[in-house]
Design an enzyme around this catalytic site. Structure first.
Site, mmCIF file in Angstrom:
data_model
loop_
_atom_site.group_PDB
_atom_site.id
_atom_site.type_symbol
_atom_site.label_atom_id
_atom_site.label_comp_id
_atom_site.label_asym_id
_atom_site.label_seq_id
_atom_site.Cartn_x
_atom_site.Cartn_y
_atom_site.Cartn_z
ATOM 1 N N SER A 130 9.698 -13.447 16.227
ATOM 2 C CA SER A 130 8.741 -13.252 17.313
ATOM 3 C C SER A 130 7.282 -13.243 16.891
ATOM 4 O O SER A 130 6.422 -13.622 17.667
ATOM 5 C CB SER A 130 9.062 -11.949 18.047
ATOM 6 O OG SER A 130 9.024 -10.864 17.150
ATOM 7 N N LYS A 162 11.802 -13.509 28.886
ATOM 8 C CA LYS A 162 10.841 -14.453 28.322
ATOM 9 C C LYS A 162 10.930 -15.770 29.095
ATOM 10 O O LYS A 162 10.339 -15.915 30.149
ATOM 11 C CB LYS A 162 11.070 -14.593 26.820
ATOM 12 C CG LYS A 162 10.789 -13.249 26.130
ATOM 13 C CD LYS A 162 10.970 -13.229 24.663
ATOM 14 C CE LYS A 162 10.479 -11.923 24.067
ATOM 15 N NZ LYS A 162 11.154 -10.709 24.579
ATOM 16 N N HIS A 172 13.520 -15.620 21.615
ATOM 17 C CA HIS A 172 12.316 -16.460 21.703
ATOM 18 C C HIS A 172 12.641 -17.955 21.633
ATOM 19 O O HIS A 172 11.730 -18.774 21.598
ATOM 20 C CB HIS A 172 11.337 -16.088 20.591
ATOM 21 C CG HIS A 172 10.689 -14.754 20.808
ATOM 22 N ND1 HIS A 172 9.514 -14.603 21.501
ATOM 23 C CD2 HIS A 172 11.085 -13.507 20.464
ATOM 24 C CE1 HIS A 172 9.193 -13.318 21.556
ATOM 25 N NE2 HIS A 172 10.139 -12.635 20.925
#
Lengths: 389, 90
Positions: free
Chosen positions: A185, A244, A213
């Site tokens: 990240s 996300k 991610h």
């Protein structure tokens, strides 16, 4: 020493953050106009640190799905999945995730953090062994610690370091779980999953990959780095988040192991918390549908990532080795990072500030995350403001 | 062959000195004199990240593994030397 004395150090740390301007931990968005524009202290601000990779938080179909779910199923479930909190839509989302990852089983958690805690504490116990990448996310460390397993770290993304530790643990590797992330990240660098899978097979270990991610970012279908490196079917447990690329909140685990279904009976972070609300499930399902049917989103994301990476590199900033939707600019020191972060915010650009000890190598970074919803003009403006630092 | 706690302690002093010189040359801890009695947290003021990274170096040097939970029991270089000796094969 009293119970509260330990907070003196926390107060000193907090005060230190504000010494050079605004405290980065207290930023409030007065308003959010779009996935990439908001208002901070009355100032129009480009959002370049929100992990909103596909820019779906304001997608009209996602918003409509959430509104409809709230109107038809109410504002919350008021209970856990093991009691009154399982709705048909939770099961549908789990089936859609299993289909997406080409496996038989998937399980939804209330947050990404809970997903890592829930899976690791269900899977591991006293006497088991974890080999954890040194730069893994705090939720992975916490889950491993809560499990009671013996935790051994290996050097970040270093396959040789992992192999040496597997060799030293010979005799215990059958109950060993290797824990890594698809994309890390802070720096946005990828794990060498194909090589890690080879080691997992050689030592008869298991592998968990956190694709928080990388979902929607890597792989032909957007499954993540495991798909990109051709080892999706070799990973034992994929975990990830809805907060996300999918623009919502929640987490999941997908696996070809049927035992995942039994985690529901032993995973305390799954059992003892309220299930995701109907609106969250609905927007997540719609966002997953968009991810699967609109490959142009990923193309746009990468076009923006390449533009920002290329622009910052041309300015001479120290960046990671390759373009990625996560672009971390290494700062000379903590003071420079704080000062530059403040300058960017005052100029209308929000990025994340990453300070040690929660950073690789103990360095300080200005971390940008790119969205498919950024316009080329917004990316140019971000580069322009970095040039003024 | 088993080494004495003094020998391992001296090895660890050298590894830590080298680690700090290579990675934290600007920090005050890299300027301090390290002895086997040095407390890594209270005297050298290493943070949790630095301690964990140093342990990776120690693991590779002695060809051992150190469980993360064991770190809380290790304060001084001598503590670490005892751990290293116990972790090495007979």
């Amino acid at each position: 020493m009293s119970l509260l004395d330990k907070f003196t150090a926390v107060q000193q740390l907090k005060s230190g953050l504000a010494d050079t301007g605004k405290d980065p931990t207290t930023v409030v968005f007065d308003n959010i106009h779009t996935a990439t524009r908001g208002v901070v202290e009355g100032r129009e601000t480009i959002l370049a640190g929100t992990n909103n990779y596909l820019g779906l938080t304001f997608d009209p179909d996602c918003v409509a799905a959430g509104v409809e779910a709230m109107q038809t199923h109410g504002t919350g479930t008021t209970g856990s999945r093991m009691a009154n909190g399982s709705y048909s839509t939770h099961g549908k989302l789990e089936a859609e995730l299993a289909d997406f990852y080409h496996c038989e089983n998937a399980m939804v958690f209330s947050t990404g953090y809970a997903a890592n805690l829930g899976v690791l504490t269900a899977l591991l116990g006293k006497g088991d062994v974890v080999l954890l990448d040194a730069d893994a996310h705090a939720s992975l460390y916490d889950g491993c610690r809560m499990s009671g397993a013996d935790i051994f770290r290996f050097k970040h993304n270093d396959v040789h370091s992992l192999e040496r530790r597997l060799e030293r643990l010979e005799g215990r590797t059958g109950s060993c779980l290797i824990v890594v992330e698809g994309v890390y990240s802070v720096l946005g660098d990828r794990a060498p999953l194909a090589q890690i899978v080879r080691l997992k097979e050689k030592f008869n270990a298991s592998l968990l990959v956190d694709e928080a991610h990388s979902l929607g970012v890597y792989g032909a279908s957007g499954c993540g780095v495991a798909e990109e490196q051709g080892v999706l079917n070799k990973v034992d447990f994929i975990v990830g988040t809805f907060s996300k690329s999918l623009g919502a909140m929640g987490g999941f685990c997908a696996s070809h192991h049927d035992v995942l279904g039994l985690f529901r009976y032993v995973s305390r972070p799954f059992m003892f918390t309220a299930s995701p609300s109907p609106a969250v499930v609905a927007t997540t399902r719609e966002a997953l549908h968009q991810l699967r049917t609109r490959p142009g989103l990923k193309d746009k994301l990468w076009s923006n990532a390449n533009q920002l990476y290329g622009g910052l590199r041309e300015l001479g900033f120290e960046l990671g080795p390759e373009a990625s939707p996560v672009i971390a600019v290494r700062c000379r020191n903590r003071e420079t990072a704080l000062a530059d972060w403040n300058k960017l915010l005052e100029a209308g650009v929000y990025v994340n500030m990453m300070l040690p000890p929660a950073t690789p190598g103990g360095a300080s970074f200005l971390r940008c995350s790119v969205s498919a919803a950024h316009t080329p003009e917004q990316i140019s403006k971000i580069i322009e403001e970095f040039a003024r630092l | 062959m088993n080494k004495s706690i003094e020998t391992v302690g001296q090895n660890l002093v050298e590894i830590l000195t080298e680690y700090l010189k290579n990675n934290w040359a600007d920090s005050p801890s890299s300027k301090q004199t390290i002895t086997p009695a040095t407390n890594m947290v209270t005297e050298l003021q290493l943070d949790s990240f630095q301690v964990m990274e140093f342990m990776l170096e120690v693991e590779d040097h002695f060809d051992i593994v150190i469980d993360l939970e064991s770190l809380s029991d290790i304060q001084t270089i001598t503590d670490l030397a005892s751990f290293v000796i116990a972790a090495q094969p007979e």
